[in-house]
Design a protein around this motif. Structure first.
Motif, short mmCIF file in Angstrom:
data_model
loop_
_atom_site.label_atom_id
_atom_site.label_comp_id
_atom_site.label_asym_id
_atom_site.label_seq_id
_atom_site.Cartn_x
_atom_site.Cartn_y
_atom_site.Cartn_z
N PHE A 137 1.04 -1.06 -0.02
CA PHE A 137 0.00 0.00 0.24
C PHE A 137 0.83 1.16 -0.08
CE2 PHE A 137 -4.44 1.55 0.77
CZ PHE A 137 -4.29 2.85 0.82
N ILE A 138 0.63 2.11 -0.80
CA ILE A 138 1.39 3.30 -0.90
C ILE A 138 0.20 4.66 -0.67
CG2 ILE A 138 2.91 5.02 -2.32
CD1 ILE A 138 3.54 2.55 -3.80
N GLY A 139 0.67 5.42 0.30
CA GLY A 139 -0.25 6.68 0.72
C GLY A 139 0.62 7.58 1.13
N ASP A 140 -0.15 8.85 1.57
CA ASP A 140 0.58 10.01 1.91
C ASP A 140 -0.15 10.46 3.39
OD1 ASP A 140 -1.98 10.90 0.82
OD2 ASP A 140 -1.29 12.75 0.01
N LYS A 141 -1.00 9.62 3.90
CA LYS A 141 -1.42 10.14 5.21
C LYS A 141 -1.63 8.76 6.12
CE LYS A 141 -5.12 12.99 3.18
NZ LYS A 141 -6.43 13.25 2.48
#
Length: 177
Positions: free
Chosen positions: A130-134
């Motif tokens: 999983f790639i996220g920014d939060k």
């Protein structure tokens, strides 16, 4: 069972200008196509997992979101990247103007969208990414059992309690896949 690459949308696929819902507002993040091309070569199916509270707030409609999503998927296809599926949560627990103002099990940090993808596509979550920014992205992935999590540093506050690999940009993830 198939491994998946789960991508948040705003801030990972496109620059987060705030409630992006028009094609002319959609700017792809540098490196996203190369990352997805490499993920496909490594056998990952690609999924988008995105909160879209702008729908609950009345900023745009589900039809607006679907129109933009169709265009986005076509842009990936032009780069030889197949987006297997897109999951979105139109809800917000307390802010909005319509029937989408409610608590749900799909809004990140809840794992509902990831679990739906897992059931519909027989995914191996333990070996997925999983790639996220939060922090809510990392929490949703953790809650779903996704072991490999990348947090792209952003303007949002990180929840240090949830282990993830912190990177400066999408391009930094390439070396870890």
């Amino acid at each position: 069972m198939q491994k998946a690459l789960f991508l948040d949308r705003d801030g990972i696929i496109n620059i987060d200008h705030g409630y992006v819902h028009k094609i002319e507002e959609f700017d792809f993040v540098d490196g996203i196509f190369a990352l997805c091309q490499k993920a496909q070569q490594l056998g990952y199916k690609i999924f988008v997992i995105t909160n879209q509270a702008g729908i609950a707030r009345g900023y745009y409609t589900i039809a607006d979101f679907e129109k933009l999503t169709k265009w986005m998927v076509e842009q990936f296809a032009e780069q030889s990247v197949e987006i297997t599926d897109v999951y979105f949560c139109p809800h917000h627990p307390d802010k909005g103007v319509n029937e989408y103002v409610r608590t749900c099990g799909c809004r990140k940090p809840e794992p509902g969208m990831i679990m739906q993808a897992q059931q519909e596509h027989q995914l191996d979550l333990v070996n997925s990414v999983f790639i996220g920014d939060k922090g809510s992205d990392m929490a949703a992935a953790c809650n779903a059992g996704v072991k490999k999590r990348f947090l792209v540093t952003s303007q949002y506050q990180d929840d240090e309690a949830i282990p993830s690999v912190k990177v400066e940009s999408i391009n930094d993830v390439l070396v870890h896949l």
